[in-house]
Scaffold this motif. Structure first.
Motif, PDB file in Angstrom:
ATOM      1  N   ASP A   1       0.817  -1.213   0.000  1.00 31.97           N
ATOM      2  CA  ASP A   1       0.000   0.000   0.000  1.00 31.97           C
ATOM      3  C   ASP A   1       0.853   1.266   0.000  1.00 31.97           C
ATOM      4  N   PRO A   2       1.717   1.500   0.936  1.00 28.44           N
ATOM      5  CA  PRO A   2       2.511   2.718   0.793  1.00 28.44           C
ATOM      6  C   PRO A   2       3.718   2.537  -0.129  1.00 28.44           C
ATOM      7  N   GLY A   3       4.267   1.334  -0.172  1.00 31.25           N
ATOM      8  CA  GLY A   3       5.524   1.098  -0.882  1.00 31.25           C
ATOM      9  C   GLY A   3       5.465   1.352  -2.375  1.00 31.25           C
ATOM     10  N   SER A   4       4.478   0.802  -3.046  1.00 24.75           N
ATOM     11  CA  SER A   4       4.400   0.968  -4.500  1.00 24.75           C
ATOM     12  C   SER A   4       4.115   2.414  -4.874  1.00 24.75           C
ATOM     13  N   LEU A   5       3.311   3.077  -4.078  1.00 28.24           N
ATOM     14  CA  LEU A   5       3.002   4.482  -4.330  1.00 28.24           C
ATOM     15  C   LEU A   5       4.250   5.354  -4.152  1.00 28.24           C
ATOM     16  N   ILE A   6       4.990   5.100  -3.088  1.00 24.05           N
ATOM     17  CA  ILE A   6       6.219   5.864  -2.829  1.00 24.05           C
ATOM     18  C   ILE A   6       7.258   5.607  -3.915  1.00 24.05           C
TER      19      ILE A   6
ATOM     20  N   ASN B   1       1.978  -5.551  -8.209  1.00 21.31           N
ATOM     21  CA  ASN B   1       1.291  -6.692  -8.834  1.00 21.31           C
ATOM     22  C   ASN B   1       1.121  -7.837  -7.839  1.00 21.31           C
ATOM     23  N   LYS B   2       2.132  -8.058  -7.007  1.00 21.91           N
ATOM     24  CA  LYS B   2       2.038  -9.104  -5.991  1.00 21.91           C
ATOM     25  C   LYS B   2       0.913  -8.793  -4.999  1.00 21.91           C
ATOM     26  N   SER B   3       0.808  -7.541  -4.594  1.00 18.32           N
ATOM     27  CA  SER B   3      -0.250  -7.149  -3.657  1.00 18.32           C
ATOM     28  C   SER B   3      -1.635  -7.226  -4.291  1.00 18.32           C
ATOM     29  N   LEU B   4      -1.743  -6.840  -5.557  1.00 15.56           N
ATOM     30  CA  LEU B   4      -3.047  -6.925  -6.211  1.00 15.56           C
ATOM     31  C   LEU B   4      -3.489  -8.377  -6.383  1.00 15.56           C
ATOM     32  N   ASN B   5      -2.533  -9.265  -6.667  1.00 12.98           N
ATOM     33  CA  ASN B   5      -2.883 -10.694  -6.718  1.00 12.98           C
ATOM     34  C   ASN B   5      -3.342 -11.181  -5.350  1.00 12.98           C
TER      35      ASN B   5
ATOM     36  N   SER C   1     -10.196 -10.886  -1.285  1.00 16.95           N
ATOM     37  CA  SER C   1     -10.662  -9.502  -1.348  1.00 16.95           C
ATOM     38  C   SER C   1     -11.457  -9.082  -0.114  1.00 16.95           C
ATOM     39  N   GLU C   2     -12.033 -10.031   0.596  1.00 14.72           N
ATOM     40  CA  GLU C   2     -12.822  -9.669   1.770  1.00 14.72           C
ATOM     41  C   GLU C   2     -11.963  -9.244   2.956  1.00 14.72           C
ATOM     42  N   ASN C   3     -10.661  -9.561   2.922  1.00 19.38           N
ATOM     43  CA  ASN C   3      -9.772  -9.213   4.033  1.00 19.38           C
ATOM     44  C   ASN C   3      -9.107  -7.842   3.900  1.00 19.38           C
ATOM     45  N   TYR C   4      -9.213  -7.229   2.728  1.00 23.64           N
ATOM     46  CA  TYR C   4      -8.486  -5.980   2.487  1.00 23.64           C
ATOM     47  C   TYR C   4      -9.448  -4.863   2.111  1.00 23.64           C
ATOM     48  N   SER C   5      -9.061  -3.643   2.436  1.00 23.13           N
ATOM     49  CA  SER C   5      -9.927  -2.495   2.152  1.00 23.13           C
ATOM     50  C   SER C   5      -9.796  -2.072   0.682  1.00 23.13           C
ATOM     51  N   LEU C   6     -10.859  -1.477   0.173  1.00 19.64           N
ATOM     52  CA  LEU C   6     -10.849  -0.985  -1.204  1.00 19.64           C
ATOM     53  C   LEU C   6      -9.924   0.224  -1.345  1.00 19.64           C
ATOM     54  N   GLN C   7      -9.779   1.011  -0.280  1.00 21.34           N
ATOM     55  CA  GLN C   7      -8.864   2.160  -0.312  1.00 21.34           C
ATOM     56  C   GLN C   7      -7.424   1.689  -0.477  1.00 21.34           C
ATOM     57  N   SER C   8      -7.081   0.592   0.189  1.00 25.11           N
ATOM     58  CA  SER C   8      -5.734   0.035   0.069  1.00 25.11           C
ATOM     59  C   SER C   8      -5.503  -0.468  -1.354  1.00 25.11           C
ATOM     60  N   LYS C   9      -6.514  -1.110  -1.921  1.00 25.22           N
ATOM     61  CA  LYS C   9      -6.407  -1.576  -3.307  1.00 25.22           C
ATOM     62  C   LYS C   9      -6.252  -0.392  -4.250  1.00 25.22           C
TER      63      LYS C   9
ATOM     64  N   ASN D   1      -4.934   2.557  -3.562  1.00 25.95           N
ATOM     65  CA  ASN D   1      -3.583   3.103  -3.401  1.00 25.95           C
ATOM     66  C   ASN D   1      -2.547   2.262  -4.154  1.00 25.95           C
ATOM     67  N   VAL D   2      -2.664   0.951  -4.052  1.00 25.07           N
ATOM     68  CA  VAL D   2      -1.732   0.066  -4.748  1.00 25.07           C
ATOM     69  C   VAL D   2      -1.905   0.196  -6.263  1.00 25.07           C
ATOM     70  N   ASN D   3      -3.145   0.343  -6.706  1.00 26.13           N
ATOM     71  CA  ASN D   3      -3.413   0.496  -8.136  1.00 26.13           C
ATOM     72  C   ASN D   3      -2.808   1.797  -8.672  1.00 26.13           C
ATOM     73  N   ILE D   4      -2.943   2.882  -7.905  1.00 24.45           N
ATOM     74  CA  ILE D   4      -2.345   4.156  -8.309  1.00 24.45           C
ATOM     75  C   ILE D   4      -0.816   4.025  -8.336  1.00 24.45           C
ATOM     76  N   GLY D   5      -0.257   3.363  -7.326  1.00 22.50           N
ATOM     77  CA  GLY D   5       1.188   3.124  -7.306  1.00 22.50           C
ATOM     78  C   GLY D   5       1.642   2.314  -8.511  1.00 22.50           C
ATOM     79  N   ARG D   6       0.845   1.324  -8.870  1.00 22.91           N
ATOM     80  CA  ARG D   6       1.155   0.493 -10.046  1.00 22.91           C
ATOM     81  C   ARG D   6       1.155   1.329 -11.317  1.00 22.91           C
ATOM     82  N   ILE D   7       0.172   2.198 -11.469  1.00 17.48           N
ATOM     83  CA  ILE D   7       0.094   3.069 -12.649  1.00 17.48           C
ATOM     84  C   ILE D   7       1.295   4.012 -12.696  1.00 17.48           C
ATOM     85  N   LEU D   8       1.654   4.598 -11.548  1.00 16.34           N
ATOM     86  CA  LEU D   8       2.820   5.483 -11.506  1.00 16.34           C
ATOM     87  C   LEU D   8       4.101   4.726 -11.857  1.00 16.34           C
ATOM     88  N   CYS D   9       4.205   3.493 -11.400  1.00 19.20           N
ATOM     89  CA  CYS D   9       5.387   2.685 -11.722  1.00 19.20           C
ATOM     90  C   CYS D   9       5.442   2.339 -13.210  1.00 19.20           C
ATOM     91  N   ILE D  10       4.295   2.082 -13.811  1.00 19.70           N
ATOM     92  CA  ILE D  10       4.260   1.813 -15.258  1.00 19.70           C
ATOM     93  C   ILE D  10       4.701   3.054 -16.025  1.00 19.70           C
TER      94      ILE D  10
END
Length: 141
Positions: A8-13, A47-51, A57-65, A67-76
């Protein structure tokens, strides 16, 4: 209670950091490589976190997903720009090297031709024909 994803914070950072390095580093060769490495690391952990999210999916928040998705886009975006700058930098070095090589060879051949001309002129001046007799003389006073 929902958990945060591991990236969550790592990929975004890493995504933000890689973009800052590539744009503030003036697109120089080593900075583009550093940015590319950071982007790839951020992309892999995102990608590992999104998998992980898609498996449970029931154990994780949508906000965390999100954040990771935005981090993934920035990394791409970081991978694309870093790769582009590395390709441009390598092409510039190749073309600059060709110009430097051409100038070096041109100067080398000009110098070689000049030296050859000097040697030829010197040999022609010092050549004695068969009809001429050379006598060394010493003036004594």
């Amino acid at each position: 209670m929902y958990n945060k994803l591991s990236a969550d914070p790592g990929s975004l950072i890493l995504g933000i950091l890689s973009l800052m390095i590539i744009f503030l580093g003036c697109c120089c060769g080593i900075f583009a490589v550093i940015s590319l490495v950071l982007s790839i690391i951020g992309l892999v952990i995102a990608n590992k976190s999104l998998n992980e999210f898609y498996l449970n999916s029931e154990n994780y928040s949508l906000q965390s997903k999100s954040n990771v998705n935005i981090g993934r886009i920035l990394c791409i975006i970081g991978v694309v720009f870093s790769s582009l700058f590395i390709i441009i930098y390598c092409a510039f070095l190749i073309f600059a090297q060709q110009d430097i090589t051409k100038e070096f060879l041109k100067k080398y051949y000009e110098t070689k031709t000049t030296q050859h001309t000097i040697v030829r002129d010197t040999v022609e001046k010092n050549t004695i024909s068969k009809d001429t007799i050379a006598i060394d003389s010493i003036n004594v006073e």
